[in-house]
Design a protein around this motif. Structure first.
Motif, short mmCIF file in Angstrom:
data_model
loop_
_atom_site.label_atom_id
_atom_site.label_comp_id
_atom_site.label_asym_id
_atom_site.label_seq_id
_atom_site.Cartn_x
_atom_site.Cartn_y
_atom_site.Cartn_z
N VAL A 22 -12.41 21.48 -42.30
CA VAL A 22 -12.86 20.78 -41.61
C VAL A 22 -14.49 20.96 -41.31
O VAL A 22 -15.55 20.41 -40.72
CB VAL A 22 -12.48 20.64 -40.47
CG1 VAL A 22 -10.57 20.25 -40.27
CG2 VAL A 22 -12.33 21.87 -39.75
N GLY A 23 -15.02 21.58 -42.50
CA GLY A 23 -16.20 21.61 -42.44
C GLY A 23 -16.87 22.72 -41.46
O GLY A 23 -18.17 22.69 -41.35
N LEU A 24 -16.58 23.73 -41.13
CA LEU A 24 -16.67 24.81 -40.37
C LEU A 24 -16.76 25.76 -40.81
O LEU A 24 -15.48 26.69 -41.38
CB LEU A 24 -15.64 25.10 -39.16
CG LEU A 24 -16.06 23.89 -37.98
CD1 LEU A 24 -14.53 23.93 -37.03
CD2 LEU A 24 -17.06 24.09 -37.35
N SER A 72 -12.01 21.85 -32.54
CA SER A 72 -11.85 20.80 -32.98
C SER A 72 -12.75 20.04 -34.21
O SER A 72 -13.76 19.46 -33.30
CB SER A 72 -10.44 20.15 -31.99
OG SER A 72 -10.07 19.26 -33.19
N ARG A 73 -12.68 19.79 -34.44
CA ARG A 73 -13.21 18.55 -35.86
C ARG A 73 -11.98 17.60 -36.09
O ARG A 73 -11.31 18.51 -37.74
CB ARG A 73 -14.21 19.19 -37.07
CG ARG A 73 -14.96 18.92 -37.44
CD ARG A 73 -16.64 19.67 -38.19
NE ARG A 73 -17.76 18.42 -37.93
CZ ARG A 73 -18.48 18.74 -39.05
NH1 ARG A 73 -18.33 18.98 -40.31
NH2 ARG A 73 -19.03 17.76 -39.17
N HIS A 74 -12.55 16.13 -36.60
CA HIS A 74 -11.37 15.33 -37.19
C HIS A 74 -10.75 15.40 -36.59
O HIS A 74 -9.74 14.58 -37.83
CB HIS A 74 -12.29 15.76 -38.69
CG HIS A 74 -13.62 15.97 -39.81
ND1 HIS A 74 -14.27 14.61 -39.10
CD2 HIS A 74 -14.19 16.58 -40.65
CE1 HIS A 74 -15.40 15.16 -39.52
NE2 HIS A 74 -15.08 17.00 -40.39
N GLY A 75 -10.28 15.20 -35.55
CA GLY A 75 -8.95 15.34 -35.12
C GLY A 75 -8.27 16.60 -35.60
O GLY A 75 -6.51 16.60 -34.76
N ARG A 76 -8.92 17.57 -36.00
CA ARG A 76 -8.01 19.13 -36.07
C ARG A 76 -8.40 20.12 -35.70
O ARG A 76 -9.46 20.38 -35.87
CB ARG A 76 -7.66 18.94 -37.83
CG ARG A 76 -7.08 17.79 -38.25
CD ARG A 76 -7.27 18.05 -39.99
NE ARG A 76 -6.44 18.72 -40.39
CZ ARG A 76 -6.36 19.33 -41.97
NH1 ARG A 76 -6.95 18.79 -42.41
NH2 ARG A 76 -5.27 20.17 -41.71
#
Length: 413
Positions: free
Chosen positions: A13-15, A44-48
């Motif tokens: 998720v780009g972290l 949380s990113r992109h809902g995850r």
């Protein structure tokens, strides 16, 4: 819903996983040197959910660790929930945002405004216009809090029994009538001041819906979202984090006198400060309000509580002329980050990151609680972050900028 765990690898998720560890190392020092008893952080990113970490104790004296299902007093993080409840009723036609509060709480019909004098010998004038539901949602009503201690009206609140709690045994209708009888700080709509306005809004929800506030929350918000651990008191006191306050030596000292108030249903169901919740439950609420492709704001997992336009409207700056809180508001603390931050309907909203000297997205919505809890929602980055601890009065004006800096430097795309 009880515990929670990460459901995505941060890289998906780009972290950056290594940079996320900086967050844990930084806040571990707060526990190691005694400033905080313990904490829990979610990212949380992109809902995850990509990062869940906890450290320290939920009860230092009993040797009980913070766990993912620990219950927290979220205090003013109750305000966005009550604001959502009000906007659900607005969508159903129960009221207009410009309706006077006195249509639901008649004692507000005679509101008067402080114009001078001391808390014991003060001068007032009639309100130039009614206190409206809009004013409650935006904290521009002229109401205040006793604990702010910056104005004679704050002292009047304390004299009436309102500082961190309220008069013993008084229910929500009664405390609203007491507040209505106290002077407003300013003419409604002319300034911003953090206040009991959302508690009054909770009473409007009760009258408009015909339900007590806890019934409305349970049936209309918490039940549909699966927030099974969130209520006006702790359903399982063994999981409830103890409450602490900073001692003179800078270390956290236990505060049971106030902390035990969360052990039973309160007489007054305060929509501005009363909820107990878990990180998992409040994560559901932040995901409800996050606007991202495939999951518009106001809907989560096929359950819609608000129209997406209404939810997004709540997270826009509604201060007159697009002003920020530094310009239009009365500051809570000298170092509180009000520059470049406006206010929506129940949420603070970043309107100018450059003016605020913070790395974040324009439109980021956030708020915190008296025991140093905090959250924010960034629609542009599809990011939600929450921080939980139990230190009163709030240290979020210091913790939140540090957490924001550490989270945004962990974005890897």
């Amino acid at each position: 819903m009880s515990g929670l765990k990460a459901e995505a690898d941060p890289t998906e998720v780009g972290l950056d996983p290594q940079r996320l560890q900086r967050i844990d190392r930084h806040f571990a020092r707060y526990v190691d040197d005694g400033r905080l008893p313990g904490w829990l952080i979610t990212v949380s990113r992109h809902g995850r959910l990509a990062h869940v970490s906890c450290y320290g104790s939920r009860d230092v004296e009993a040797g009980l660790p913070v766990e993912t299902d620990t219950l927290w007093r979220i205090y003013s993080m109750t305000k966005p929930v009550t604001s959502v409840a009000a906007m659900m009723l607005y969508e159903e036609g129960a009221f207009e945002l410009t309706d006077p509060v006195s249509a639901f709480i008649p004692s507000f019909a005679g509101a008067r405004v402080y114009t001078g004098g001391s808390d014991l010998r003060h001068v007032t004038a009639p309100a130039a216009e009614p206190v409206r539901i809009w004013h409650l949602l935006t904290h521009t009503s002229g109401l205040t809090y006793g604990f702010l201690r910056v104005h004679p009206v704050d002292a009047m609140y304390r004299a009436a029994g309102f500082e961190w709690t309220g008069p013993a045994g008084a229910d929500l209708a009664q405390v609203c009538d007491i507040w209505a009888g106290l002077p407003l700080l300013f003419q409604p709509g002319t300034e911003w001041n953090y206040s009991a306005a959302t508690d009054v809004l909770g009473r409007v929800v009760e009258v408009a819906s015909g339900q007590s506030l806890d019934e409305f929350f349970a049936t209309r918000i918490f039940g549909p979202l699966g927030m099974t651990d969130t209520a006006f008191y702790a359903s399982d006191t063994a999981r409830l984090a103890a409450l602490y306050t900073p001692a003179k030596n800078g270390k956290a000292a236990r505060m049971d006198v106030l902390g035990k108030g969360a052990h039973k249903r309160p007489a007054a169901l305060l929509g501005g400060q009363g909820l107990v919740s878990t990180a998992a439950d409040y994560h559901r609420f932040t995901q409800l309000m996050l606007h991202r492709p495939g999951s518009p704001a106001g809907e989560l997992d096929g359950t819609r509580l608000l129209g997406s336009r209404t939810a997004r409207y709540m997270m826009r700056n509604h201060l007159p002329g697009g002003l920020d809180l530094e310009t239009f508001g009365r500051p809570l603390y000298a170092e509180y980050p009000f520059r470049g931050v406006g206010f929506g309907l129940g949420f603070a909203v970043v309107i100018d990151p450059a003016r605020g000297k913070v790395v974040c997205s324009e439109g980021e919505a956030s708020w915190g609680g008296a025991a140093s809890t905090a959250f924010w929602i960034d629609h542009e980055e599809e990011l939600t972050v929450s921080f939980y601890t139990q230190l009163l009065p709030s240290s979020t004006h210091r913790i939140r900028p540090q957490l924001r800096q550490l989270v945004y430097q962990a974005l890897a795309d």
